[in-house]
Structure formats: C-alpha cells, structure tokens
Design an enzyme around this catalytic site. Structure first.
Site, PDB file in Angstrom:
ATOM      1  N   ARG A 183       0.642   3.972  -6.716  1.00  0.00           N
ATOM      2  CA  ARG A 183       1.270   4.739  -5.648  1.00  0.00           C
ATOM      3  C   ARG A 183       2.039   3.801  -4.715  1.00  0.00           C
ATOM      4  NH1 ARG A 183      -2.559   8.928  -2.740  1.00  0.00           N
ATOM      5  NH2 ARG A 183      -0.529   9.598  -1.898  1.00  0.00           N
ATOM      6  N   CYS A 241      -3.060   4.682   4.423  1.00  0.00           N
ATOM      7  CA  CYS A 241      -3.249   5.155   3.043  1.00  0.00           C
ATOM      8  C   CYS A 241      -2.316   6.344   2.862  1.00  0.00           C
ATOM      9  CB  CYS A 241      -4.719   5.515   2.799  1.00  0.00           C
ATOM     10  SG  CYS A 241      -5.372   6.750   3.953  1.00  0.00           S
TER      11      CYS A 241
END
Length: 286
Positions: A183, A241
C-alpha cells in the site's frame, strides 16, 4: 510505566484486584463480525468495544475513515465500559494488538495513565491455558472519564494534515507509514481514493513491531528497528496509517522502545481525499 501486561500476570491480578476493566476490541479491516467473534469467546469479564462507533466518529472525506471520537461519544463509551478514574484498564484484541492500540492511545490521550495492552491478545491468553467465556458482559455503568472539551487528547501528541505534509522538511523529523509495504508503494489500495504515500514518509509496516509469536518485540529489538529508519532518541517522530487506527500500534511500539511519537489521526484516508495533496508511489519516500 510499561504499557504491556502478559497473560499470566493479568490472570494473577484479576484474582486479587476488583478495579480492573477489561476491554475487548475485536475489529479488523474488512471483517464486520467483531461482536460475533467476541460473543463466541472472550476473556472472562471483558466488555466488547465497538471500534467504529465508540473509538471513532463517522467517516468523512475531510476527517478520514476513523476520525477521533467526539468528547461526548468517548465519555459515553467510558461510562458504558464501567471505567472509573481509578480503574486499571487492560485492552486486547485478536489481531496482534492492532485494534487494541487505538483504545490504548485514546485512553492515554484522555489522561488515563492506568491503561495497559495485553501482549499477544486473546491468542496469548488461550496459549497460557487460561479460561474463556461466551456470551456478553454488561457492566454496571461507571462515572467514566471527563475530558477537557478544549483539548481532549492532550495526553498524547498529534499532528495535523498540514504538519504531516511538512514533517520531513526539517532536520531531525521522521514520518512513518504503518501500512503494509504494497500500500505504501501504491501497488494496491483497497479503500482509499488514491494509491501511494505521503511524500517524504518512510515505510514501517506494523507487522515489524511484532515478534514471531504475535507479541511486541523486546524494547531493544524495537529500538534497533526504529534506529534503522533514522529514529534516534532526539528525533521528532510522526506516524500514520490508512485511517489512524493501526498507526497507534506504531506509537505504542515506539513507546516500548523509549521513544515518544505523534499520531496523525486523519492519516492517509484524509490525506488522499484532499486533491490538493500530492502523493508519492514506489519504495522511495519522495
């Protein structure tokens, strides 16, 4: 204070202390059945915590997928959980403390220092041969916590969207991206508007905070890990995050290592929703 407690120590304290509040934060991205998993088996006496509704406000593009909860929402939750100002609160999950760390961060940020995470979570409790129970626990409501409405999260450092964008521009600052490497690199993006990472951030997946047994690494091992990312004792560290949940895991790991860090609550879900913000791809920070 060590922010962790192991399963045998918790079991021993539960036998002799009546003021312990156990919180089960059974949540994982893509799994809406946390309450069902809790009802099937949990540590005796533990109260289920709904992360989406008690540890976060509703998602918005402007604030991210898991904004910090409002003062009223969090105070109401702490009353439901049966917390008093003198309670020792112990939190666990069954996903390597990824969700439990969010509750730990919020309680610490709200000024409740007597807050610990069960290292290894439900798996460590079971592996120690300790009992489980099914059903649900409804504690007597407690007075809960009273937050400062002007600065409710003053107990822990945070950084804003604007600060995150400039975090790596000065000397002695490091911004850590706690998501999985794919990611960070922009190879996949299952939930947020644009793949990639905040320019200047370093990849530091939360999986690297844990040892092979699912418990947090030892303090020395964690210090070595973060030193490899340029984090020294005097470094200003920020962590983000996808939505601000698992970044709290990295803040906790840094605390175990003896390093203070700031959380970017809006995280990449907020950052990538703002078209004015640039994103970077690949394995390099910029």
């Amino acid at each position: 204070m060590n922010p962790l407690i192991d399963a045998p120590s918790l079991a021993q304290r539960l036998e002799s202390e009546a003021s312990i509040v156990l919180l089960d934060v059974r949540w994982a991205l893509g799994d809406p059945k946390g309450a069902q998993h809790y009802a099937e088996a949990h540590v005796p006496g533990a109260v289920f915590v709904d992360l989406d509704h008690e540890l976060a406000d509703p998602a918005t593009a402007e604030r991210g997928r898991h904004p910090l909860p409002s003062v009223d929402r969090f105070e109401t939750a702490t009353r439901r959980w049966g917390i008093t100002p003198s309670s020792l609160v112990v939190i666990y999950d069954n996903t390597g403390s990824l969700a439990a760390s969010r509750a730990w961060w919020l309680l610490r940020a709200a000024g409740h220092a007597e807050t610990l995470v069960l290292d290894g979570g439900l798996a460590a409790w079971s592996q120690a041969g300790l009992p489980l129970e099914s059903g649900s626990v409804t504690p007597a409501p407690g007075p809960g916590l009273k937050l400062d409405t002007q600065n409710p999260w003053a107990g822990m450092a945070t950084i804003s969207q604007e600060q995150a964008g400039a975090w790596t521009s000065g000397s002695g600052k490091v911004l850590l991206d706690a998501r999985a490497g794919e990611r960070y690199r922009g190879e996949v993006e299952p939930v947020d508007p644009r793949p990639g990472h905040i320019p200047g951030a370093l990849s530091a997946p939360t999986a690297g905070n844990l040892a092979a047994d699912g418990r947090f690494g030892a303090a020395a091992a964690l210090r070595e890990r973060f030193e490899g990312l340029g984090v020294d004792p005097g470094t200003e560290v920020g962590a983000y995050c996808g939505s601000g949940v698992t970044a709290a895991h990295t803040v906790l790991a840094l605390e175990i290592a003896g390093i203070s860090a700031a959380l970017y609550p809006g995280s990449y879900s907020q950052w990538s929703s703002n078209r004015m913000n640039e994103v970077a791809t690949g394995d390099q920070p910029a």
